[in-house]
Design an enzyme around this catalytic site. Structure first.
Site, PDB file in Angstrom:
ATOM      1  N   GLY A  25       0.851  -1.174   0.000  1.00  0.00           N
ATOM      2  CA  GLY A  25       0.000   0.000   0.000  1.00  0.00           C
ATOM      3  C   GLY A  25       0.894   1.233   0.000  1.00  0.00           C
ATOM      4  O   GLY A  25       2.131   1.132  -0.080  1.00  0.00           O
ATOM      5  N   SER A  26       0.303   2.385   0.157  1.00  0.00           N
ATOM      6  CA  SER A  26       1.092   3.624   0.091  1.00  0.00           C
ATOM      7  C   SER A  26       2.141   3.695   1.192  1.00  0.00           C
ATOM      8  O   SER A  26       3.267   4.174   0.971  1.00  0.00           O
ATOM      9  CB  SER A  26       0.162   4.835   0.174  1.00  0.00           C
ATOM     10  OG  SER A  26      -0.654   4.760   1.348  1.00  0.00           O
ATOM     11  N   GLU A  28       3.932   1.449   2.374  1.00  0.00           N
ATOM     12  CA  GLU A  28       5.045   0.511   2.182  1.00  0.00           C
ATOM     13  C   GLU A  28       5.993   0.954   1.075  1.00  0.00           C
ATOM     14  O   GLU A  28       7.125   0.454   0.985  1.00  0.00           O
ATOM     15  CB  GLU A  28       4.514  -0.887   1.838  1.00  0.00           C
ATOM     16  CG  GLU A  28       3.848  -1.586   2.992  1.00  0.00           C
ATOM     17  CD  GLU A  28       2.565  -0.896   3.427  1.00  0.00           C
ATOM     18  OE1 GLU A  28       2.432  -0.594   4.629  1.00  0.00           O
ATOM     19  OE2 GLU A  28       1.707  -0.631   2.568  1.00  0.00           O
ATOM     20  N   GLU A  47      -3.680 -10.272   0.817  1.00  0.00           N
ATOM     21  CA  GLU A  47      -2.693 -10.501   1.870  1.00  0.00           C
ATOM     22  C   GLU A  47      -2.730 -11.922   2.439  1.00  0.00           C
ATOM     23  O   GLU A  47      -1.708 -12.448   2.873  1.00  0.00           O
ATOM     24  CB  GLU A  47      -2.893  -9.483   2.995  1.00  0.00           C
ATOM     25  CG  GLU A  47      -2.555  -8.053   2.609  1.00  0.00           C
ATOM     26  CD  GLU A  47      -3.707  -7.305   1.963  1.00  0.00           C
ATOM     27  OE1 GLU A  47      -3.587  -6.086   1.723  1.00  0.00           O
ATOM     28  OE2 GLU A  47      -4.758  -7.956   1.687  1.00  0.00           O
ATOM     29  N   HIS A  70       0.428  -4.139   4.409  1.00  0.00           N
ATOM     30  CA  HIS A  70      -0.021  -2.754   4.478  1.00  0.00           C
ATOM     31  C   HIS A  70      -0.735  -2.458   5.792  1.00  0.00           C
ATOM     32  O   HIS A  70      -1.837  -2.949   6.025  1.00  0.00           O
ATOM     33  CB  HIS A  70      -0.956  -2.463   3.303  1.00  0.00           C
ATOM     34  CG  HIS A  70      -1.494  -1.060   3.270  1.00  0.00           C
ATOM     35  ND1 HIS A  70      -0.697   0.042   3.477  1.00  0.00           N
ATOM     36  CD2 HIS A  70      -2.742  -0.587   3.053  1.00  0.00           C
ATOM     37  CE1 HIS A  70      -1.439   1.133   3.383  1.00  0.00           C
ATOM     38  NE2 HIS A  70      -2.684   0.781   3.133  1.00  0.00           N
ATOM     39  N   HIS A 280      -8.650 -31.682  18.665  1.00  0.00           N
ATOM     40  CA  HIS A 280      -9.618 -30.950  17.858  1.00  0.00           C
ATOM     41  C   HIS A 280     -11.034 -31.263  18.355  1.00  0.00           C
ATOM     42  O   HIS A 280     -11.627 -30.473  19.074  1.00  0.00           O
ATOM     43  CB  HIS A 280      -9.459 -31.323  16.378  1.00  0.00           C
ATOM     44  CG  HIS A 280     -10.341 -30.527  15.463  1.00  0.00           C
ATOM     45  ND1 HIS A 280     -10.473 -30.802  14.112  1.00  0.00           N
ATOM     46  CD2 HIS A 280     -11.137 -29.463  15.695  1.00  0.00           C
ATOM     47  CE1 HIS A 280     -11.297 -29.945  13.565  1.00  0.00           C
ATOM     48  NE2 HIS A 280     -11.730 -29.123  14.499  1.00  0.00           N
ATOM     49  N   GLY A 400      -5.612 -25.420  10.508  1.00  0.00           N
ATOM     50  CA  GLY A 400      -6.902 -25.759   9.923  1.00  0.00           C
ATOM     51  C   GLY A 400      -7.573 -24.593   9.234  1.00  0.00           C
ATOM     52  O   GLY A 400      -8.725 -24.704   8.810  1.00  0.00           O
TER      53      GLY A 400
END
Length: 526
Positions: A25-26, A28, A47, A70, A280, A400
């Site tokens: 993004g800006s 970065e 992402e 970002h 689980h 998972g």
């Protein structure tokens, strides 16, 4: 005098973190300005896919990898995928952009207020440097913490810091080296060897860390000297032992009572490279059978501390494997041949049984193929048909969380371009990381994706029966054609109509990514 950005880039280069996975993004852009020759930026379109690709890449290389996200929005988008990396103990170094320092307090747009708190408690370490001059040191800490803890770290950097001048002391970070050595003491080693040697009926439970640390073959040598049965720990994300070896009993069930039942009759259970245990399904009971002693060996101090039973030694499992292998001497008995593979079950109604798909993969793919699997409803069929004898042959979403499979396969293939890589992905899972296909196409990644389409969330249907909820809505996903989706991202795609066509397609060796869609009958995970 050098800038903070230049010193940081040089540090990353010296540490070998020259492949960057990101979606910028800006905030970065100032960090990415002037990346030195030899750096490679791997762009992902979401992402979650970025972190999944980096996760697969870092697992396949065994080294930390840099992820560029970002601010708050991008970091938030990545958090689902990050849960898998945390459970896999993957050393990701996440560097996220932040607004300029004067804009953070007033909460200007794209400011990440209290950025380190956003990622806790997922990451092993998170920070935002107090001043620009501290950025290179903090970046070094992020790298070393990720390497030492084998867990993702997170560093938020205000974007005006990168152009700031670095102080003279900042250059000291360039030559830093941090290593870990965790060999048991003589007394610890002697006691452990005595307990193992004196056990009447010992059992071995191996975790994903065994494969991640390159101890696959060493674990086989130890098991053959011990002579007892071997299980993979519950909720397995890597395969630590050949699955058709005569000593292998499979993956332990992920419930308290069934684990206890499986270990019945063993006076000693030695757990190497795994938590004790990652359950689980809630199936309560005794943790261990009466008279069973459990000893856990792990480098993960937190896993040792939180275990509800047994005793633990926080040490390098590799050092313990070497010690015990030497102490136990020759194998207990000649090794039986590997177990044969049964004939696959047949499909019906024009759909293949997943076992037919996996039998085709087993027969048509090279023996050293690495499989990234995210088809949760077909786990039983997978282990019934596959014959995996090499390290690094199996990757699965460690927490998972869906969305690892496609990106993870791209990451593994980027890390190991000379090894065949196959992503085995369910149609329910594929949608979570589908944008990774674009990255595969752009980088001409030599990857085969086998897409199993059954039109439903099969694992959820199984859980519905388990939990007494047979009528839950939202479980069917008809109308998805992944061949057309793949082609839209630039990936060649085919539909395999029957087993013979599937085998013929798998026998081909394309030089870029491809997707093969197969319609399959519904199966259950176990």
């Amino acid at each position: 005098m050098s800038s903070v950005r230049r010193v940081s880039h040089e540090f990353l280069k010296r540490q070998g973190l020259t492949t960057v996975f990101g979606n910028p993004g800006s905030n970065e852009l100032p960090f990415l300005a002037g990346l030195p020759a030899g750096f490679r930026y791997v762009l992902g379109l979401h992402e979650g896919a970025v972190v999944g690709m980096a996760d697969g890449y870092a697992q396949a290389t065994g080294r930390p990898v840099l992820v560029n996200l970002h601010a708050a929005s991008g970091s938030g988008n990545a958090m689902g995928a990050l849960t898998n990396a945390v459970s896999a103990r993957t050393p990701l170094v996440i560097v996220a952009g932040q607004q300029v320092r004067p804009a953070v307090g007033p909460e200007a747009n794209l400011a990440n207020v209290d950025a380190p708190a956003l990622m806790k408690p997922l990451v092993g370490w998170a920070a935002e440097p107090a001043c620009a001059e501290d950025v290179p040191r903090a970046l070094a800490q992020a790298v070393f913490e990720a390497r030492l803890q084998r867990r993702p770290t997170y560093l938020s950097v205000p974007y005006d810091d990168w152009a700031a001048e670095a102080g003279d002391n900042t250059l000291a970070v360039l030559d830093r080296r941090v290593e870990r050595g965790a060999v048991p003491t003589a007394g610890q080693g002697r006691r452990l060897a005595e307990l193992v040697a004196s056990a009447r009926r010992p059992a071995l439970v191996l975790g994903g860390d065994i494969d991640a640390a390159g101890l696959f073959d060493g674990a086989v040598r130890l098991a053959e000297r011990l002579g007892g049965p071997v299980w993979a720990a519950p909720s397995q994300f890597r395969l630590p032992f050949p699955n058709r070896h005569p000593l292998f009993r499979g993956v332990l069930p992920a419930g308290i009572a069934p684990v206890c039942a499986a270990l019945e009759g063993h006076d000693l259970v030695l757990v190497l490279g795994a938590p004790v245990f990652r359950y689980h399904e809630y199936l309560p009971g005794r943790y261990l059978p009466e008279g069973t002693r459990l000893i856990q060996v792990t480098e993960d101090a937190a896993a040792a501390a939180r275990a509800p039973m047994g005793e633990a030694l926080v040490a390098d499992p590799g050092a313990v494997i070497d010690l015990l292998t030497e102490q136990l001497g020759a194998p207990a008995a000649p090794r039986d041949p590997y177990r044969p593979v049964p004939d696959p079950a047949a499909g019906e109604g024009g759909r293949l049984h997943p076992e037919q798909v996996f039998a085709a993969l087993r027969d048509e793919q090279p023996e050293d193929t690495a499989y990234v699997v995210e088809s949760t409803s077909t786990s039983a069929a997978w282990w019934r048909q596959m014959d995996l004898r090499r390290p690094g042959s199996y990757y699965f979403p460690a927490a998972g969380g869906l969305g690892f499979g496609l990106p993870g396969a791209v990451g593994v293939a980027l890390a190991q371009p000379d090894r065949p890589v196959v992503g085995v992905i369910g149609d329910g899972s594929a949608n979570y990381g589908i944008t990774a296909l674009w990255t595969a196409a752009q980088h001409r990644v030599p990857l085969t994706v086998v897409l199993l389409r059954n039109g439903t969330y099969g694992a959820l249907r199984w859980f519905g029966d388990l939990l007494g909820v047979p009528d839950a809505p939202g479980l069917d996903i008809p109308g998805l054609d992944f061949t057309r989706i793949a082609e839209g991202y630039g990936v060649a795609a085919r539909q395999a109509g029957d087993a013979d066509e599937l085998r013929a397609l798998l026998a081909e060796r394309p030089d870029g990514p491809r997707l093969i869609q197969v319609d399959t009958v519904l199966t259950t995970p176990s």
